[in-house]
Design an enzyme around this catalytic site. Structure first.
Site, short mmCIF file in Angstrom:
data_model
loop_
_atom_site.label_atom_id
_atom_site.label_comp_id
_atom_site.label_asym_id
_atom_site.label_seq_id
_atom_site.Cartn_x
_atom_site.Cartn_y
_atom_site.Cartn_z
N LYS A 146 -29.58 3.72 -8.91
CA LYS A 146 -30.83 2.97 -8.93
C LYS A 146 -30.88 2.13 -10.19
O LYS A 146 -30.20 2.49 -11.16
CB LYS A 146 -32.04 3.88 -8.84
CG LYS A 146 -31.91 5.32 -9.35
CD LYS A 146 -31.45 5.58 -10.74
CE LYS A 146 -32.12 4.79 -11.83
NZ LYS A 146 -31.46 4.89 -13.13
N CYS A 188 -16.51 3.40 -14.35
CA CYS A 188 -16.47 4.59 -15.20
C CYS A 188 -17.75 4.73 -16.02
O CYS A 188 -17.72 5.12 -17.19
CB CYS A 188 -15.26 4.50 -16.14
SG CYS A 188 -13.70 4.28 -15.28
N ALA A 189 -18.87 4.38 -15.44
CA ALA A 189 -20.15 4.50 -16.14
C ALA A 189 -20.36 5.94 -16.62
O ALA A 189 -19.84 6.88 -16.02
CB ALA A 189 -21.29 4.08 -15.21
#
Lengths: 360, 360
Positions: free
Chosen positions: A101, A13-14
């Site tokens: 990334k 849940c970033a």
């Protein structure tokens, strides 16, 4: 014919998953069918706060998402140190992979991800959104035009933003066990990618870090820079930092043309983006003004860049699923090159700013 | 009370002297009273083509201008290798000195010029015109403002322009016996000066040249770059070239603010110039746009920057002549610092890109 919808699972849940789940919802060929977090409550709260489809499965683990048959592809915004484990497992479970990334802690680790993707026939793409903005294609036309840009000579790129004290204490991007590459892996990723993009992904021969990188107490990079040199004389410099005002620049100079933009990572506005381009610029006869001057090019886009990223990824997945296409190798290749340069900058810093030769 | 007019002699008929003689004519406190060239015919042709005052003396030598009692100050646009000889002689003849850049072949040589100026009580200024544009003062206000810019962190500057084959063969700036510093002394001078200007003239501790400088057959630099490092962590990079499209950029990034401009050497337009400045820039909540965005600041000027340069110089000369003021030391000091960094870049190239420590 109705468009096939690629079914996404989200791992974790970033914060960035909020933007990407919205992008999946806005992409006509994609939908979210599952989300998993180590905490079921957090996953539920995320699903509700971000308007995930009501029938999306909500799990209290990442494994459950990877085991879900109704998931074709996963979006993985986990901390970098967890990438290898979960990306490899996802590929083994035949889930196509949209990975945040930096793709890994180093290129060797990334190679295990790529090998897993290749041997399982799944598509890989990293989450570098600006690559998918139509402005990027328009700028590429300019850079590729021998009449308007000529031969590439030099590049400068930077991505800096000023974090607050809370970030410096607690953000995963400054924790050595979570995102050991710090600002280099985060904002530096974009700067390095933009340089490789300008250079049409030709790897530099040598990479040297700038002196004066800043580290936190745990040894994580908070700001640094580097110089890249190519065999045939092109040079590039970049700077990235968590300790400076938000700045996101690309300058590319060729024998005949110059490209400038100041919002390459996220456009100033969501539906419109500009760049400045000039060809055979010069001064007037008395050298008191420019004739011609560079001109501003504006590109509008109905869909923001992150939606275009999801669409492109989903379209590749659909090709594999429906038409039996092979996974596209462009995306993992440019991720790997970006990681190679990033590794070289880190190695140069560790070796006292020595030049690092890049193999091909 | 009528303004005193400082009486200028011009040494030589260089192209740039056309622009500066016009500037002297436009400056209310200056006038041209003599011009000298090694060829009397060339001096006559220059005087007529550039509408010098009809009573201006026209000489077939530089010495004659220096011996002319009706000359207070000389403008010296001679090749760099001739600077020391003619600048020192001018000072000894009590002529105030407006000298083209690079001021000398190296700082030691420049020191002989400065000593001559000091011991003869004459004003020194180099011909870096953009320093005198009102935009420059406006940008300095921004950079000095702790609330709007914060602490300086990084700088990037470049000045490139694409010369033609005639220039590469015959221009004095590519001849080792005339302008041995080539592109570094010419366009590199501006880039280095702009970095020092941003850094409020604090000299860097270390200077390292970028790899890959290009030389002509005679060993004169056609393109090169460098990295500058300060004791307290600021970094700067620059690139200068005769082999790339015209580009003149300054980017300055502080903890709180960012400054950009793309026409620092010569403004795009003669009577109006802009820069972009942004403070505490950030992304919106979903990271899809900027809030706030940087803003454009435009400064109009009735007089172009070269006229303002002449006015400033003439005003200092007038102060010395009329009011008995001491020569202003700011201008020779920043010329010397620029030359010191330029020397360090050259030394770093000669020593295989080693870092060069700068004394204070």
């Amino acid at each position: 014919m109705a468009e096939t919808q690629v079914r996404f699972g989200i791992l974790g849940c970033a914060d960035i998953a909020r933007k990407v789940s919205r992008a999946i919802a806005l992409a006509s060929n994609a939908t979210v069918t599952a989300i998993g977090s180590r905490s079921l409550d957090k996953a539920k709260a995320f699903a509700s706060a971000n308007n995930l489809p009501t029938d999306a499965k909500i799990y209290g683990s990442y494994e459950a998402v990877l085991d879900e048959p109704d998931v074709d592809a996963v979006y993985v915004p986990l901390p970098t140190s967890l990438h290898a484990r979960w990306a490899v497992l996802a590929a083994q479970k035949k889930k196509h992979l949209l990975l945040e990334k930096p793709v890994a802690l180093n290129a060797a680790e990334f190679d295990t991800i790529i090998e897993a993707c290749e041997s399982n026939g799944v598509q890989f793409m990293d989450g570098t959104m600006w690559m998918h903005h139509p402005r990027t294609a328009k700028m590429r036309e300019f850079l590729s035009d021998k009449e308007r840009f000529g031969q590439l000579k030099s590049i400068h790129s930077c991505f800096t933003f000023a974090v607050n004290s809370e970030f410096l204490k607690n953000d995963i991007r400054v924790k050595p066990d979570l995102d050991a590459l710090g600002a280099l892996g985060d904002v530096g990723w974009y700067a390095i990618r933009s340089i490789l993009w300008v250079a049409d992904y030709e790897l530099p021969k040598t990479v040297t870090a700038l002196h004066g990188p800043v580290f936190n107490e745990a040894g994580v990079i908070l700001s640094c820079g580097g110089c890249l040199y190519w065999e045939d004389g092109q040079v590039a410099t970049f700077y990235c930092s968590y300790l400076s005002n938000l700045t996101t620049d690309i300058t590319a100079i060729g024998t005949k043309g110059t490209l400038h933009l100041h919002d390459f990572v996220i456009p100033f506005q969501e539906h419109e983006a500009s760049f400045s381009a000039g060809t055979e610029l010069g001064f007037n006869e008395l050298v008191t003004a420019w004739v011609p001057q560079p001109s501003k090019h504006t590109i509008t886009t109905h869909l923001p860049q992150e939606v275009l990223m999801v669409k492109e990824f989903a379209s590749l997945v659909e090709g594999i699923k429906v038409k039996g296409s092979r996974p596209d190798k462009k995306w993992p290749t440019i991720s790997r090159k970006t990681q190679l340069v990033l590794d070289a900058v880190k190695a140069s810093i560790e070796r006292g700013f020595e030049p690092i030769e890049l193999g091909s």
